[in-house]
Design an enzyme around this catalytic site. Sequence first.
Site, PDB file in Angstrom:
ATOM      1  N   LYS A 111       0.807  -1.231   0.000  1.00 52.53           N
ATOM      2  CA  LYS A 111       0.000   0.000   0.000  1.00 52.53           C
ATOM      3  C   LYS A 111       0.835   1.275   0.000  1.00 52.53           C
ATOM      4  O   LYS A 111       0.329   2.341  -0.312  1.00 52.53           O
ATOM      5  CB  LYS A 111      -0.964   0.004   1.194  1.00 52.53           C
ATOM      6  CG  LYS A 111      -2.060  -1.042   1.067  1.00 52.53           C
ATOM      7  CD  LYS A 111      -3.217  -0.765   1.995  1.00 52.53           C
ATOM      8  CE  LYS A 111      -4.339  -1.746   1.689  1.00 52.53           C
ATOM      9  NZ  LYS A 111      -5.406  -1.703   2.676  1.00 52.53           N
ATOM     10  N   LYS A 192      -8.714 -13.015  -7.141  1.00 57.08           N
ATOM     11  CA  LYS A 192      -9.729 -13.201  -6.103  1.00 57.08           C
ATOM     12  C   LYS A 192     -10.820 -12.127  -6.242  1.00 57.08           C
ATOM     13  O   LYS A 192     -10.535 -10.996  -6.652  1.00 57.08           O
ATOM     14  CB  LYS A 192      -9.020 -13.192  -4.748  1.00 57.08           C
ATOM     15  CG  LYS A 192      -9.522 -12.259  -3.713  1.00 57.08           C
ATOM     16  CD  LYS A 192      -8.793 -12.375  -2.393  1.00 57.08           C
ATOM     17  CE  LYS A 192      -9.203 -11.153  -1.569  1.00 57.08           C
ATOM     18  NZ  LYS A 192      -8.822 -11.109  -0.220  1.00 57.08           N
ATOM     19  N   LYS A 195     -13.307  -6.568  -2.812  1.00 60.31           N
ATOM     20  CA  LYS A 195     -14.099  -5.354  -2.584  1.00 60.31           C
ATOM     21  C   LYS A 195     -13.606  -4.203  -3.436  1.00 60.31           C
ATOM     22  O   LYS A 195     -14.350  -3.351  -3.848  1.00 60.31           O
ATOM     23  CB  LYS A 195     -13.937  -4.933  -1.112  1.00 60.31           C
ATOM     24  CG  LYS A 195     -14.997  -5.441  -0.180  1.00 60.31           C
ATOM     25  CD  LYS A 195     -14.933  -4.638   1.112  1.00 60.31           C
ATOM     26  CE  LYS A 195     -14.588  -5.502   2.291  1.00 60.31           C
ATOM     27  NZ  LYS A 195     -14.083  -4.873   3.460  1.00 60.31           N
TER      28      LYS A 195
HETATM   29  P1  AMP Z   1     -11.080  -8.160   2.653  1.00 61.90           P
HETATM   30  O1  AMP Z   1     -12.368  -7.782   2.010  1.00 61.90           O
HETATM   31  O2  AMP Z   1     -10.034  -8.494   1.655  1.00 61.90           O
HETATM   32  O3  AMP Z   1     -10.659  -7.187   3.716  1.00 61.90           O
HETATM   33  O4  AMP Z   1     -11.311  -9.551   3.417  1.00 61.90           O
HETATM   34  C1  AMP Z   1     -12.096  -9.701   4.566  1.00 61.90           C
HETATM   35  C2  AMP Z   1     -12.337 -11.172   4.818  1.00 61.90           C
HETATM   36  O5  AMP Z   1     -13.089 -11.774   3.749  1.00 61.90           O
HETATM   37  C3  AMP Z   1     -11.064 -12.006   4.954  1.00 61.90           C
HETATM   38  O6  AMP Z   1     -11.264 -12.967   5.975  1.00 61.90           O
HETATM   39  C4  AMP Z   1     -10.925 -12.691   3.612  1.00 61.90           C
HETATM   40  O7  AMP Z   1     -10.297 -13.919   3.654  1.00 61.90           O
HETATM   41  C5  AMP Z   1     -12.370 -12.880   3.176  1.00 61.90           C
HETATM   42  N1  AMP Z   1     -12.439 -12.783   1.727  1.00 61.90           N
HETATM   43  C6  AMP Z   1     -12.257 -11.663   0.998  1.00 61.90           C
HETATM   44  N2  AMP Z   1     -12.394 -11.914  -0.319  1.00 61.90           N
HETATM   45  C7  AMP Z   1     -12.619 -13.242  -0.433  1.00 61.90           C
HETATM   46  C8  AMP Z   1     -12.820 -14.121  -1.527  1.00 61.90           C
HETATM   47  N3  AMP Z   1     -12.815 -13.686  -2.786  1.00 61.90           N
HETATM   48  N4  AMP Z   1     -13.025 -15.430  -1.277  1.00 61.90           N
HETATM   49  C9  AMP Z   1     -13.050 -15.875  -0.007  1.00 61.90           C
HETATM   50  N5  AMP Z   1     -12.868 -15.110   1.073  1.00 61.90           N
HETATM   51  C10 AMP Z   1     -12.649 -13.804   0.878  1.00 61.90           C
END
Ligand code: AMP
Length: 326
Positions: A111, A192, A195
Amino acid sequence: MKRMLTGLQPTGVITLGNYIGAIKQMVKYQDEYESFIFVADLHAITVPKQNFNLKENTKSLIALYLACGIDPKKNTIFVQSQNEYHANLSWVLECNAYFGELSRMHQFKEKSKGKENFTAGLFTYPVLMASDILLYDADIVPVGIDQKQHVEIARDIAIRFNNKYGKTFIVPEPLISDTGTKIADLVDPTKKMSKSSENQNGVIRLLDDLELIRKKIMKATTDSDSIIKYDEEKKPGISNLINIYSSLTGKTIKQIEDEFKSSNYGTFKKVVADVVVNEIEKIQKKYYEYLNSGIIDEILKEGINKARIYAKSKYDAVKNKIGFYN
Ligand code: AMP
Ligand code: TRP
């Protein structure tokens, strides 16, 4: 009973990936652990102000937690910034964390890369996260793989503090959701679902219009051989849809391959879309009920009162160990 703690940042509407990979796990764990779930709004200000309303996003995330099945009777649900002990303890922990180890954090490196003006908060972010975890004596911290390093530094800081001042903190363990539940982007299934993705067509958000969700699934990238078979490498698109279908129905990959042995991609996508839309429709209905009910403030008040009792007692113990005058 072991204690579990986790949080999400209120930085955008959560995705189907977050739901399957994180929230559904929390719903499962709430019966196995004494659970603390919070909104990490202090972490959300470590990067430049984004174009969302923090207050609204925080309330919305709480409503989504509840709509997805996080039960306020089984969890202490709260907002991080409402508990001043997080920032207080964070300072003490900063004085027990090293510049070198913080400089090695992948998230910080990524970042801050190429930027001249990143904040000191971005750099100390993992220490605040350690404070979130150590304040509550959490044994288990469910996080995505990208946050594993941050839980490891929380462990290191806890061990270091315990050695220096005597046993004060529980040393937490990260709990990484299994790889079967990584949900990929619908347009580029080698990435992946995230968000912060630029292309909205690849991402399903829990508050998206239901017809739009259906369209995104029907248009999802697949390969050209028309066989519904799990193969992450050669058929990432279809494998992703199989993962989604499996996570939401509880069917195994083998059962799904058998069920759709003689179907084409269009038919399979339609079935996946029906299941996803059906699940998200139920969540949205509950979401709007919670959002308009006034109950959220009651739940948060109860949550923060409880959280503050634990946090105060831990912070008082820390002050005593260090020898702050009181
Ligand atoms: P983030 O949105 O990246 O801050 O992730 C928050 C939580 O959601 C974490 O525990 C990630 O492992 C889970 N997570 C985020 N994106 C995915 C995805 N595409 N598949 C599975 N788990 C996800
Ligand atoms: N950094 C985490 C994320 O972005 C959110 C978070 C903050 C967290 N504090 C935490 C997660 C403590 C687990 C425990 O996903």
